[in-house]
Motif scaffolding. Structure first.
Motif, short mmCIF file in Angstrom:
data_model
loop_
_atom_site.label_atom_id
_atom_site.label_comp_id
_atom_site.label_asym_id
_atom_site.label_seq_id
_atom_site.Cartn_x
_atom_site.Cartn_y
_atom_site.Cartn_z
N ALA A 1 0.91 -1.25 0.00
CA ALA A 1 -0.05 0.01 -0.04
C ALA A 1 0.84 1.32 -0.13
O ALA A 1 0.47 2.16 -0.72
N VAL A 2 1.88 1.24 0.84
CA VAL A 2 2.60 2.41 0.68
C VAL A 2 3.76 2.72 -0.61
O VAL A 2 3.62 3.88 -1.05
N ASP A 3 3.91 1.52 -1.21
CA ASP A 3 4.61 1.49 -2.62
C ASP A 3 3.62 2.04 -3.45
O ASP A 3 3.77 2.92 -4.45
N ILE A 4 2.44 1.64 -3.47
CA ILE A 4 1.41 2.15 -4.28
C ILE A 4 0.92 3.71 -4.06
O ILE A 4 1.00 4.39 -5.05
N LEU A 5 0.85 3.93 -2.85
CA LEU A 5 0.59 5.53 -2.73
C LEU A 5 1.68 6.37 -3.17
O LEU A 5 1.54 7.56 -3.84
N GLU A 6 3.16 5.86 -3.08
CA GLU A 6 4.29 6.61 -3.60
C GLU A 6 4.08 6.58 -5.10
O GLU A 6 4.33 7.74 -5.92
N LYS A 7 3.62 5.55 -5.92
CA LYS A 7 3.50 5.76 -7.34
C LYS A 7 2.40 6.73 -7.78
O LYS A 7 2.52 7.62 -8.74
N ILE A 8 1.33 6.82 -6.92
CA ILE A 8 0.26 7.86 -7.43
C ILE A 8 0.76 9.13 -7.17
O ILE A 8 0.46 10.03 -7.86
#
Length: 91
Positions: free
Chosen positions: A18-25
């Motif tokens: 979830a943290v990685d995905i948030l960074e991508k966004i």
């Protein structure tokens, strides 16, 4: 505060995901495209769109965050019994 809101979300099993995905966004990837590609929820087919809902329809942890977001705002990862959600308020 409205009693009916519209949100999209991305659901994953691990907080680190979830943290990685948030960074991508945050770096510019489109929320809906990421939801379609990665989310484990059936709503991923609709780019994470959950449609409109009122208080009492979603699990408490999800709802507590979703109803505090401003339109267009994206949450930090939210843990529920289903996994980790990143929530985007649409309306």
């Amino acid at each position: 505060m409205s009693n009916k809101i519209k949100c999209s979300h991305i659901l994953v099993a691990k907080q680190s995901e979830a943290v990685d995905i948030l960074e991508k966004i945050k770096k510019g990837e489109k929320f809906g495209a990421v939801a379609k590609q990665i989310s484990t929820c059936p709503s991923s087919k609709k780019e994470g769109d959950l449609g409109y809902f009122v208080k009492g329809q979603m699990v408490k942890e999800f709802e507590n965050v979703a109803f505090k977001l401003q339109v267009g705002e994206i949450s930090e990862p939210v843990k529920t019994e289903f996994g980790y959600h990143i929530i985007k308020r649409l309306g």
